[in-house]
Scaffold this motif. Sequence first.
Motif, short mmCIF file in Angstrom:
data_model
loop_
_atom_site.label_atom_id
_atom_site.label_comp_id
_atom_site.label_asym_id
_atom_site.label_seq_id
_atom_site.Cartn_x
_atom_site.Cartn_y
_atom_site.Cartn_z
N SER A 17 0.83 -1.20 0.00
CA SER A 17 0.00 0.00 0.00
C SER A 17 0.86 1.25 0.00
CB SER A 17 -0.93 0.02 1.23
OG SER A 17 -0.17 0.14 2.43
N ILE A 18 0.25 2.35 -0.38
CA ILE A 18 0.87 3.67 -0.30
C ILE A 18 -0.10 4.60 0.41
CG2 ILE A 18 1.76 5.65 -1.58
CD1 ILE A 18 2.53 3.75 -3.82
N VAL A 19 0.39 5.31 1.42
CA VAL A 19 -0.42 6.25 2.17
C VAL A 19 0.07 7.67 1.86
CG1 VAL A 19 -1.34 6.88 4.43
CG2 VAL A 19 -0.55 4.54 4.02
N THR A 20 -0.87 8.57 1.61
CA THR A 20 -0.55 9.97 1.38
C THR A 20 -1.09 10.80 2.53
OG1 THR A 20 -0.65 9.65 -1.02
CG2 THR A 20 -0.79 11.92 -0.21
N TYR A 21 -0.27 11.70 3.06
CA TYR A 21 -0.64 12.53 4.21
C TYR A 21 -0.84 13.97 3.79
CZ TYR A 21 1.38 8.44 6.50
OH TYR A 21 1.66 7.17 6.88
N SER A 22 -1.88 14.61 4.34
CA SER A 22 -2.11 16.04 4.09
C SER A 22 -2.17 16.77 5.42
CB SER A 22 -3.41 16.25 3.30
OG SER A 22 -4.54 15.81 4.05
N TYR A 23 -1.79 18.05 5.39
CA TYR A 23 -1.62 18.83 6.62
C TYR A 23 -2.19 20.23 6.50
CZ TYR A 23 1.91 15.19 7.35
OH TYR A 23 2.57 13.99 7.47
N ASP A 24 -2.44 20.81 7.65
CA ASP A 24 -2.68 22.24 7.80
C ASP A 24 -1.62 22.73 8.78
OD1 ASP A 24 -3.54 24.81 8.16
OD2 ASP A 24 -5.42 24.29 9.16
N GLY A 25 -0.51 23.25 8.25
CA GLY A 25 0.63 23.53 9.10
C GLY A 25 1.21 22.22 9.60
N ASN A 26 1.35 22.09 10.93
CA ASN A 26 1.85 20.84 11.52
C ASN A 26 0.72 19.94 12.01
OD1 ASN A 26 4.38 22.02 11.16
ND2 ASN A 26 5.16 21.18 13.06
N ASN A 48 15.00 10.62 14.12
CA ASN A 48 13.66 11.19 14.10
C ASN A 48 12.62 10.26 13.49
OD1 ASN A 48 14.45 13.81 15.14
ND2 ASN A 48 15.42 14.16 13.15
N ASN A 49 11.57 9.98 14.25
CA ASN A 49 10.41 9.31 13.70
C ASN A 49 9.79 10.23 12.65
OD1 ASN A 49 7.40 8.70 13.53
ND2 ASN A 49 8.06 7.04 14.86
N PRO A 50 9.31 9.70 11.52
CA PRO A 50 8.73 10.56 10.49
C PRO A 50 7.61 11.45 11.00
CG PRO A 50 9.08 8.37 9.61
CD PRO A 50 9.37 8.29 11.09
N PHE A 51 6.88 11.02 12.04
CA PHE A 51 5.69 11.74 12.50
C PHE A 51 5.92 12.58 13.75
CE2 PHE A 51 4.53 7.86 10.30
CZ PHE A 51 3.65 8.33 9.33
N ARG A 52 7.16 12.69 14.19
CA ARG A 52 7.42 13.35 15.48
C ARG A 52 6.99 14.81 15.48
NH1 ARG A 52 13.29 13.54 17.47
NH2 ARG A 52 12.26 14.95 18.95
N ASN A 53 6.95 15.46 14.31
CA ASN A 53 6.56 16.87 14.23
C ASN A 53 5.08 17.08 13.98
OD1 ASN A 53 9.26 17.90 14.59
ND2 ASN A 53 9.68 17.26 12.48
N VAL A 54 4.33 15.99 13.84
CA VAL A 54 2.88 16.10 13.68
C VAL A 54 2.28 16.40 15.05
CG1 VAL A 54 0.76 14.91 13.05
CG2 VAL A 54 2.86 14.49 11.74
N LEU A 55 1.62 17.54 15.17
CA LEU A 55 1.06 17.93 16.46
C LEU A 55 0.10 16.86 16.98
CD1 LEU A 55 0.33 21.75 16.02
CD2 LEU A 55 2.12 20.67 17.39
N GLY A 56 0.30 16.46 18.23
CA GLY A 56 -0.58 15.49 18.87
C GLY A 56 -0.23 14.04 18.64
N PHE A 57 0.73 13.76 17.76
CA PHE A 57 1.05 12.36 17.42
C PHE A 57 1.54 11.59 18.64
CE2 PHE A 57 4.34 9.28 16.09
CZ PHE A 57 3.54 8.39 15.40
N THR A 58 2.57 12.10 19.31
CA THR A 58 3.16 11.35 20.42
C THR A 58 2.23 11.28 21.64
OG1 THR A 58 4.33 13.33 21.18
CG2 THR A 58 5.51 11.85 19.70
N SER A 59 1.27 12.19 21.73
CA SER A 59 0.33 12.15 22.86
C SER A 59 -0.62 10.96 22.79
CB SER A 59 -0.50 13.45 22.91
OG SER A 59 0.33 14.57 23.12
N LEU A 60 -0.70 10.31 21.62
CA LEU A 60 -1.63 9.21 21.44
C LEU A 60 -1.10 7.87 21.93
CD1 LEU A 60 -3.07 10.14 17.94
CD2 LEU A 60 -4.19 10.37 20.16
#
Length: 251
Positions: free
Chosen positions: A50-59, A182-194
């Motif tokens: 599979s391929i996943v595409t991510y979209s953002y609003d800022g971080n 660095n984990n690829p998602f470490r800068n995604v706001l709220g990611f590590t809180s989950l």
Amino acid sequence: MKKILCLFGAVALMLTSCSSDDDKTSSEENVVLLPKTEKYTYATNPQENSIVTYSYDGNKIVSLTYNTGEKTVFTYTENLITKAVYTETYEGAMRIFTTTFTYDNGKLKSSFQVGSANSLNKRRTYTYNANGTISTVTVLINPTTQLETQDSSSTLTLDASGNIVKAEFNDLTTIIEYDTKNNPFRNVLGFTSLLDSDIFDKDVNSVNNIAKVIEKSGAVIEGTTTYTNSYNSDNYLIKSVSGNETYEYTY
């Protein structure tokens, strides 16, 4: 990452005296990257690719979309993810799973997943113990009768960076070792809180990348999984290989 050694002195002296390696490290620490795509390859079961595409609003992540049609859409309250709506087509019918998250002073308190018709709802609660561990209890709920059945419980141990390094389930223990990159998602706001929520389709929501997982039953090691990780020049993960499975990231 290495700490920057050139902390004092005039700017001109810093520019000339700090080594090129230290300059590179400094720039790496200031680089904020977000993953654009994740490519998953399963060598022995290519139908799972599979391929996943991510979209953002800022971080803030807006959505993740699979090339196979599945999609998750996120909702924030300030800088914390408070809802994730996952949709998929199963046997010709659309299924929707909505997970809501609650927090207490920024710490995850509970998650509650409501599924489509005929699927059980799921609630997980998190208790923060005096010794620094986190206790979880997962309950399955019949949507018709509201009858609750405990599904599982665990105790999580975190390191100083907030990575889950140990998960204990009765007599079963999972030990997780990480790299320092660095984990690829470490800068995604709220990611590590989950913590251990799987709405990103990850086992753990960590700052760093998994290097080894050890499964134990009592004192007996039942299995060990190792990961071979590759990084870009900014020390972000671009490829992780474990057995027949490969994850690749673009930024």
